[in-house]
Design a protein around this motif. Structure first.
Motif, PDB file in Angstrom:
ATOM      1  N   LEU A  13       1.165  -1.287  -0.045  1.00 22.25           N
ATOM      2  CA  LEU A  13       0.105  -0.664  -0.003  1.00 22.25           C
ATOM      3  C   LEU A  13       1.394   1.781   0.057  1.00 22.25           C
ATOM      4  O   LEU A  13       1.222   1.399   0.616  1.00 22.25           O
ATOM      5  N   ASP A  14       1.009   2.055  -0.970  1.00 26.49           N
ATOM      6  CA  ASP A  14       1.157   3.510  -0.468  1.00 26.49           C
ATOM      7  C   ASP A  14       0.655   4.253  -1.921  1.00 26.49           C
ATOM      8  O   ASP A  14      -0.663   3.568  -2.080  1.00 26.49           O
ATOM      9  N   GLU A  15       1.429   5.643  -2.145  1.00 22.30           N
ATOM     10  CA  GLU A  15       0.453   6.787  -2.657  1.00 22.30           C
ATOM     11  C   GLU A  15      -0.006   6.089  -3.841  1.00 22.30           C
ATOM     12  O   GLU A  15      -0.877   7.007  -4.736  1.00 22.30           O
ATOM     13  N   SER A  16       0.650   5.518  -5.004  1.00 28.00           N
ATOM     14  CA  SER A  16      -0.252   4.359  -5.987  1.00 28.00           C
ATOM     15  C   SER A  16      -1.487   4.013  -6.179  1.00 28.00           C
ATOM     16  O   SER A  16      -2.407   3.955  -7.091  1.00 28.00           O
ATOM     17  N   PHE A  17      -1.221   3.521  -4.805  1.00 25.52           N
ATOM     18  CA  PHE A  17      -3.181   3.171  -4.983  1.00 25.52           C
ATOM     19  C   PHE A  17      -4.331   4.001  -4.922  1.00 25.52           C
ATOM     20  O   PHE A  17      -4.168   4.732  -4.105  1.00 25.52           O
ATOM     21  N   ASP A  18      -5.485   3.278  -6.248  1.00 23.30           N
ATOM     22  CA  ASP A  18      -6.257   4.418  -6.121  1.00 23.30           C
ATOM     23  C   ASP A  18      -7.527   3.336  -6.372  1.00 23.30           C
ATOM     24  O   ASP A  18      -7.712   2.346  -6.308  1.00 23.30           O
ATOM     25  N   PRO A  19      -8.334   3.972  -4.919  1.00 21.54           N
ATOM     26  CA  PRO A  19      -9.663   2.814  -4.173  1.00 21.54           C
ATOM     27  C   PRO A  19     -10.940   3.089  -5.426  1.00 21.54           C
ATOM     28  O   PRO A  19     -10.998   2.543  -5.446  1.00 21.54           O
ATOM     29  N   HIS A  20     -10.523   4.785  -6.275  1.00 21.75           N
ATOM     30  CA  HIS A  20     -11.798   4.892  -7.350  1.00 21.75           C
ATOM     31  C   HIS A  20     -10.967   4.235  -8.649  1.00 21.75           C
ATOM     32  O   HIS A  20     -11.644   3.993 -10.010  1.00 21.75           O
ATOM     33  N   GLY A  21     -10.040   3.126  -8.798  1.00 23.95           N
ATOM     34  CA  GLY A  21      -9.719   2.535 -10.094  1.00 23.95           C
ATOM     35  C   GLY A  21      -9.926   1.084 -10.455  1.00 23.95           C
ATOM     36  O   GLY A  21     -10.649   1.369 -12.096  1.00 23.95           O
ATOM     37  N   TRP A  22     -11.169   1.314  -9.830  1.00 27.55           N
ATOM     38  CA  TRP A  22     -12.838   0.539 -10.336  1.00 27.55           C
ATOM     39  C   TRP A  22     -13.232   0.873 -11.802  1.00 27.55           C
ATOM     40  O   TRP A  22     -13.331  -0.176 -12.476  1.00 27.55           O
ATOM     41  N   GLN A  39      11.088  -0.622  -3.202  1.00 22.69           N
ATOM     42  CA  GLN A  39       9.659  -1.586  -2.801  1.00 22.69           C
ATOM     43  C   GLN A  39       9.819  -2.528  -1.803  1.00 22.69           C
ATOM     44  O   GLN A  39       8.680  -3.565  -0.670  1.00 22.69           O
ATOM     45  N   LYS A  40      10.433  -3.596  -2.433  1.00 27.27           N
ATOM     46  CA  LYS A  40      11.112  -4.475  -1.677  1.00 27.27           C
ATOM     47  C   LYS A  40      10.774  -4.538  -0.047  1.00 27.27           C
ATOM     48  O   LYS A  40      11.254  -5.138   0.287  1.00 27.27           O
ATOM     49  N   ASN A  41      12.375  -3.041  -0.790  1.00 25.35           N
ATOM     50  CA  ASN A  41      12.938  -3.363   1.508  1.00 25.35           C
ATOM     51  C   ASN A  41      12.062  -2.819   2.049  1.00 25.35           C
ATOM     52  O   ASN A  41      12.312  -3.103   3.299  1.00 25.35           O
ATOM     53  N   ALA A  42      11.340  -1.869   2.040  1.00 26.84           N
ATOM     54  CA  ALA A  42       9.751  -1.706   2.484  1.00 26.84           C
ATOM     55  C   ALA A  42       8.561  -2.349   3.079  1.00 26.84           C
ATOM     56  O   ALA A  42       8.927  -2.879   4.091  1.00 26.84           O
ATOM     57  N   LEU A  43       8.812  -3.753   2.600  1.00 30.97           N
ATOM     58  CA  LEU A  43       8.335  -4.427   2.824  1.00 30.97           C
ATOM     59  C   LEU A  43       9.080  -5.814   3.646  1.00 30.97           C
ATOM     60  O   LEU A  43       9.275  -5.791   4.718  1.00 30.97           O
TER      61      LEU A  43
END
Length: 396
Positions: A233-242, A340-344
């Motif tokens: 989950l980061d700033e690229s996630f768009d909950p309205h992307g559906w 992203q790998k490091n963040a996880l």
């Protein structure tokens, strides 16, 4: 075969090949053929619309053979690309699937893609020792566990592989933790004793960690935890992307009198429903489906959209991973960002059994041969460690 009253001839009395009519695949019906049977359900209807567009035929019945309609290996690849990119359909079909099950009815029936979800289903035909540690597969969001079939077949010689599905009321789903509790209960009922393995792909990897934590708290030995190109989950996630997924789906399946540009313009006008209420979305879907001539029940499509919107809402609220004793195995798609790998990895204190990049994209990684080989070995080693712990405990 196309039957003609006479062959067209040119001025020299030879057959004028350019004047021969093109065969109309899927339209000609001989006297011993059954009438074309229409698609059943939204999934079959959507597949039929995509098949018709790719094959260039007016319509496709559920029992029409892809290759008899003019399909070949190149057309098959185009077809699969269209189907597998659709997040609305939420299915993955391989070329082997299409070669073996060449009609829509057989694909949907034999792959169980149109069946109501069951909380758990055995994905392979394992018939070995009963004490072999099973693997439970957590699908991304509300997808069908069919994506794990290649993995299950690869492990068939060594253990049972189960696919999980969230079969409860999605409207009452409030959090990832609630979904994890549901899956943990299903696993306990399926495997009351002994160690277990859990694997998750994409958002399923996030849920898998929560499931593992709950089971460990209940005293279950989670001997293996696999995270396949995990969601972050980061700033690229768009909950309205559906809406973009729905838009692509409409463009793929529209078959009415509206041209492509007109459908695009109509969908532009409905952009505000991205963040609208369920009632607003339902009314818009009914209007769009009718105008685009999609030949599907708007209610079926709307139910899928509501489920996706609900899942997006709870995904947006994901907190940090809970603590787990088991060190996860991480597999990443090719080119996954190091940040992203490091963040996880940092959420597990850098503790990992394995962290490997696989030569595959996100959609294909769960079918990748190298991943399946690594998983086979990892499960074997995890079972050996679990048995060693059991032996040590018995001696105390």
């Amino acid at each position: 075969l196309v039957v003609l009253d006479a062959l067209p001839l040119n001025a020299n009395g030879k057959v004028d090949r350019k004047a021969l009519p093109a065969p109309e695949f899927g339209r000609v019906q001989t006297c011993d053929e059954q009438p074309q049977e229409g698609a059943q359900g939204v999934l079959e209807a959507a597949l039929a619309a995509i098949w018709a567009q790719v094959l260039g035929v007016p319509r496709v019945g559920r029992n029409d053979n892809f290759f008899e309609l003019g399909g070949d290996s190149l057309v098959a690849l185009r077809l699969l690309a269209r189907i597998n990119k659709s997040r609305v359909l939420s299915v993955q079909i391989s070329l082997q699937d299409l070669l073996e099950k060449q009609t829509i009815a057989r694909l949907v029936a034999q792959l169980d893609m149109g069946a109501p979800p069951q909380p758990v289903q055995l994905l392979n035909a394992y018939a070995g020792p009963a004490d072999a540690m099973p693997l439970f597969c957590v699908p991304p969001a509300l997808r069908h566990p069919i994506d794990y079939r290649p993995m299950a077949r690869h492990l068939e010689d060594s253990r049972a592989v189960y696919g999980l599905s969230y079969a409860d009321d999605v409207a009452g789903l409030d959090s990832i933790e609630q979904m994890a509790r549901y899956y943990a209960d299903v696993i306990r009922r399926t495997q009351p004793q002994g160690p277990v393995g859990i694997v998750g792909w994409s958002l399923g990897a996030v849920v898998a960690v929560h499931v593992a934590s709950l089971l460990e708290q209940q005293g279950v030995d989670v001997a293996f935890l696999g995270m396949v190109d995990s969601f972050l989950l980061d700033e690229s996630f768009d909950p309205h992307g559906w809406y973009q997924d729905f838009r692509d789906f409409v463009l793929d399946t529209a078959s009415g009198g509206m041209g492509h540009e007109a459908v695009n313009a109509m969908l532009d006008s409905f952009e505000p429903i991205r963040s609208g209420s369920d009632e607003t979305v339902r009314d818009a879907v009914e209007e769009i489906v009718a105008a685009a001539g999609m030949g599907m029940k708007p209610g079926d499509i709307f139910q899928g959209i509501v489920a996706t919107r609900r899942m997006n809402a709870i995904t947006q609220e994901i907190a940090a991973f809970p603590r787990v004793k088991v060190a996860p195995h991480f597999w990443w798609k090719k080119g996954r960002a190091v940040a992203q790998k490091n963040a996880l990895l940092s959420q597990f204190g850098g503790k990992a059994q394995v962290s490997l990049e696989v030569n595959a994209d996100h959609q294909g990684i769960v079918r990748n041969a190298a991943l399946l080989s690594h998983l086979h070995a990892a499960m074997r080693d995890a079972q050996a460690r679990a048995r060693a712990r059991e032996t040590a405990d018995a001696r105390r």
